[in-house]
Design an enzyme around this catalytic site. Structure first.
Site, PDB file in Angstrom:
ATOM      1  N   THR A  32      36.136  37.683  31.798  1.00  0.00           N
ATOM      2  CA  THR A  32      36.498  37.077  33.077  1.00  0.00           C
ATOM      3  C   THR A  32      35.424  37.313  34.135  1.00  0.00           C
ATOM      4  O   THR A  32      34.715  38.323  34.081  1.00  0.00           O
ATOM      5  CB  THR A  32      37.837  37.682  33.560  1.00  0.00           C
ATOM      6  OG1 THR A  32      38.055  37.307  34.919  1.00  0.00           O
ATOM      7  CG2 THR A  32      37.829  39.205  33.497  1.00  0.00           C
ATOM      8  N   GLU A  86      36.133  38.264  36.947  1.00  0.00           N
ATOM      9  CA  GLU A  86      36.627  39.346  37.813  1.00  0.00           C
ATOM     10  C   GLU A  86      35.911  40.663  37.578  1.00  0.00           C
ATOM     11  O   GLU A  86      36.046  41.590  38.387  1.00  0.00           O
ATOM     12  CB  GLU A  86      38.130  39.533  37.606  1.00  0.00           C
ATOM     13  CG  GLU A  86      38.923  38.336  38.031  1.00  0.00           C
ATOM     14  CD  GLU A  86      40.412  38.621  38.110  1.00  0.00           C
ATOM     15  OE1 GLU A  86      40.802  39.797  38.062  1.00  0.00           O
ATOM     16  OE2 GLU A  86      41.170  37.654  38.221  1.00  0.00           O
TER      17      GLU A  86
END
Ligand code: NAD
Ligand code: DAU
Length: 331
Positions: free
Chosen positions: A120, A122
């Site tokens: 991800t 993130e």
């Protein structure tokens, strides 16, 4: 090609399996999925006769060893994936995302199998709302939540196994996906199913947070491009220039339902809520020639709304429990 897909009963994994079966007749797909609350075997129903399904955990070393030994490539989607849940109980995130990845890497190392690690954006933390900066493969890791920190840990394990043990692995870090089969706990399906039920959308905090939305089908064509032509040991960022604030998303959804765009509720903010994600996918586009097919977010969203309208049997069983959990947190 024998393809082992972990987490193939989840949102992105099920779309990946369906696309693979439809577009790659030479692929023999095996799914390994624990069927947690987020996994649903019915997401594979359209291809059930073309896929071997094994229910089990990526942390089960003996099970994983046997399945990896029988594969040409492992595509690792399985994870605990929801930030809000990781704030309530981080424990399964450490087990599945870190220990599960370690377990797969050891099996891949023993058997010399190609491995693709799905991760991800993130892991890079967040960006300021203003300024236009975007994540690149050189951005330092700086995760904010228990979820993103366990994904970051798993990426670093992969990098170390490439360097120290020479495993043939690639990593992709993708931005926020939307499309069919996404669990109703996530932002877009939650609002769509609320609107179907006549409930106003719920926006965390002020709603200025920005996510870089990509259709799940585009994520999956990028994953295949990396498996087929990506350079071993490399990281590719996947994104489709879809930056949109949460306020814009709920306004668009309200319009698609024929409602006043500003008719939504602000609810309690997420602890540590990342402000903005944005991907620079130049490496993927130039090196591998990948391009997204879903370039108009509004029409992709409209098709997603249609899918949830047409597939209430799929999402309805999970809806009440998810909303009860959110209600306990004032969201
Ligand atoms: P999801 O929560 O919808 O699905 C996860 C799947 O993994 C489920 O089928 C679940 O049963 C399975 N699973 C969980 N623990 C397991 C275990 N111990 N052993 C085997 N299976 C297990 O998640 P998703 O949104 O489809 O995400 C898939 C992957 O893509 C994750 O690695 C996630 O970090 C990554 N990712 C997601 C997004 C996104 O926007 N959803 C964006 C970038 C990357
Ligand atoms: O960026 C990739 C990540 O995208 C993936 O790694 C994660 O697995 C995936 O869940 C997603 O993480 P987010 O936390 O960005 O997604 P979520 O759908 O939970 O929330 C999107 C945005 O919407 C975020 O700013 C929080 C906000 N939100 C969420 C919900 C559920 C709301 O405003 N209201 C809500 O009801």
């Amino acid at each position: 090609m024998r393809v082992l897909v972990t987490g193939g009963a989840g949102f992105i994994g099920a779309n990946f399996v369906q696309q693979t079966v439809a577009e790659r007749p030479d692929a023999r797909v095996t799914v390994l999925d624990a069927l947690t609350y987020a996994g649903d075997r019915s997401s594979l129903a359209p291809v059930a006769d073309r896929v071997s399904f094994v229910q089990g955990s990526v942390t089960d070393a003996d099970l994983v060893d046997g399945l990896v030994a029988d594969a040409d490539v492992v595509v690792h989607f399985a994870a605990e994936s929801h930030n809000d849940n990781s704030l309530t109980d981080p424990s399964p995130f450490v087990q599945t995302n870190v220990v599960g990845t370690f377990t797969l890497l050891e099996a891949v190392r023993r058997h010399g199998v190609r491995y693709h690690h799905v991760s991800t954006d993130e892991v890079y933390g967040d960006l300021p709302l203003e300024g236009g900066e975007r994540f690149t493969p050189a951005t330092p890791y700086n995760p904010s939540s228990p979820y993103s920190s366990t994904k970051a840990a798993s990426d670093l394990l992969v990098r170390a196994w490439v360097r120290s043990f020479g495993i043939e692995a690639t990593i992709s870090n993708c931005s926020n996906n939307y499309g069919p089969y996404q669990h109703v706990e996530k932002f877009i399906p939650r609002q769509v199913t609320n609107l179907i039920d006549g409930v106003r959308p719920r926006v965390y905090g002020a709603g200025a947070n920005v996510r870089d939305w990509i259709h799940v089908a585009d994520h999956n064509t990028a994953v295949w491009a990396i498996i087929e032509a990506g350079r071993v040991g490399e990281t590719y960022l996947i994104g489709a220039d879809g930056e949109t604030s949460n306020l814009e998303v709920v306004r668009t959804l309200n319009e698609l339902f024929g409602r006043d765009a500003d008719d939504f509720d602000h609810v309690a903010d997420r602890a540590g809520h990342d402000l903005r994600y944005a991907i620079d996918a130049t490496k993927l586009r130039t090196e591998l020639g990948w391009a997204p097919r879903f370039t108009d977010f509004r029409s992709g969203l409209a098709a997603t709304v249609d899918w949830y309208r047409a597939n209430e049997d799929w999402w309805r069983p999970a809806k009440a429990a998810v909303e009860a959990r959110y209600a306990r947190g004032g969201q």
